[in-house]
Design a protein around this motif. Structure first.
Motif, mmCIF file in Angstrom:
data_model
loop_
_atom_site.group_PDB
_atom_site.id
_atom_site.type_symbol
_atom_site.label_atom_id
_atom_site.label_comp_id
_atom_site.label_asym_id
_atom_site.label_seq_id
_atom_site.Cartn_x
_atom_site.Cartn_y
_atom_site.Cartn_z
ATOM 1 N N PHE A 216 0.916 -1.172 0.106
ATOM 2 C CA PHE A 216 0.111 -0.321 0.271
ATOM 3 C C PHE A 216 0.883 0.864 0.093
ATOM 4 C CE2 PHE A 216 -2.056 3.414 2.307
ATOM 5 C CZ PHE A 216 -3.420 3.533 1.271
ATOM 6 N N PRO B 250 0.359 5.683 -0.531
ATOM 7 C CA PRO B 250 -1.168 6.589 -0.595
ATOM 8 C C PRO B 250 -0.253 7.723 -1.669
ATOM 9 C CG PRO B 250 -0.003 6.690 1.762
ATOM 10 C CD PRO B 250 1.314 5.478 0.842
ATOM 11 N N THR B 251 -1.660 7.618 -2.171
ATOM 12 C CA THR B 251 -1.312 8.936 -2.763
ATOM 13 C C THR B 251 -1.929 9.555 -2.306
ATOM 14 O OG1 THR B 251 -4.047 8.846 -3.842
ATOM 15 C CG2 THR B 251 -2.045 7.616 -4.760
ATOM 16 N N SER C 290 -1.487 13.342 4.896
ATOM 17 C CA SER C 290 -1.943 13.821 5.086
ATOM 18 C C SER C 290 -2.975 14.527 5.409
ATOM 19 C CB SER C 290 -1.184 13.262 6.881
ATOM 20 O OG SER C 290 -0.077 14.419 6.865
#
Length: 187
Positions: free
Chosen positions: A46, A48-49, A52
């Motif tokens: 995984f 993330p694209t 935060s």
């Protein structure tokens, strides 16, 4: 005494669970050896694209949009209920800007009996009335929106109408329902 009994019962369950686990491993071990099982599966990859910060900004934007929608919806509902519950003299002074234009037009053409029924309705039914949906308030017409408004040719007013009758005719012709308040009248 009760604590000692509870401890004994807990130990029996732990021993029973351990015996069941040992029996399961004993029975299934030949199959694991033949078919090659029992290893843990690798964790999925995984990456993330969104950062935060981006996620937090999107969450804040959605929260503010939802809060604005609820506030305007609540303001419109409160305004309609306040308008419907007030006297005819007080209705002239109430600001109807939080109410949508098609609901405002319907509200202005309603008679006292319909307004009384609308004032007695629950906020959820008034909200449905504002949205132009089937609301279930007996004696109150459904708000005519652009999606459910019948398209008809404009009719010219009768010659010799009083200014008050001409104003009522103009409002009713825009609604597309010339006698909408008479068909739902409560006796």
């Amino acid at each position: 005494m009760l604590r000692a009994i509870a401890n004994v019962i807990a130990r029996m369950f732990k021993a029973g669970a351990g015996a069941l686990r040992w029996t399961e491993n004993f029975v299934l071990s030949p199959f694991r050896a033949i078919f090659g099982g029992g290893g843990a599966l690798p964790n999925p990859e995984f990456s993330p694209t969104m950062t935060s910060t981006d996620l937090l900004e999107e969450y804040e934007a959605n929260r503010q949009a939802q809060a604005w929608l609820q506030r305007t919806d609540r303001d419109g509902t409160e305004t309609v209920m306040k308008n419907a519950a007030s006297s005819a003299a007080a209705r002239a002074t109430i600001d109807l800007s939080p109410v949508r234009s098609d609901a405002r037009l319907t509200l202005l053409t309603m008679d006292d009996v319909e307004l009384k029924a609308l004032a007695a309705a629950s906020p959820s039914k008034v909200r449905k009335w504002l949205e132009g949906k089937e609301h279930g308030i007996f004696g109150v017409p459904v708000v005519t929106t652009l999606s459910n408004k019948p398209v008809s040719a404009p009719v010219q007013p009768v010659v010799g109408m009083t200014p008050q009758a001409r104003m009522i005719w103009r409002i009713q012709s825009r609604l597309g329902k010339p006698d909408h308040s008479k068909e739902f009248r409560i006796a």
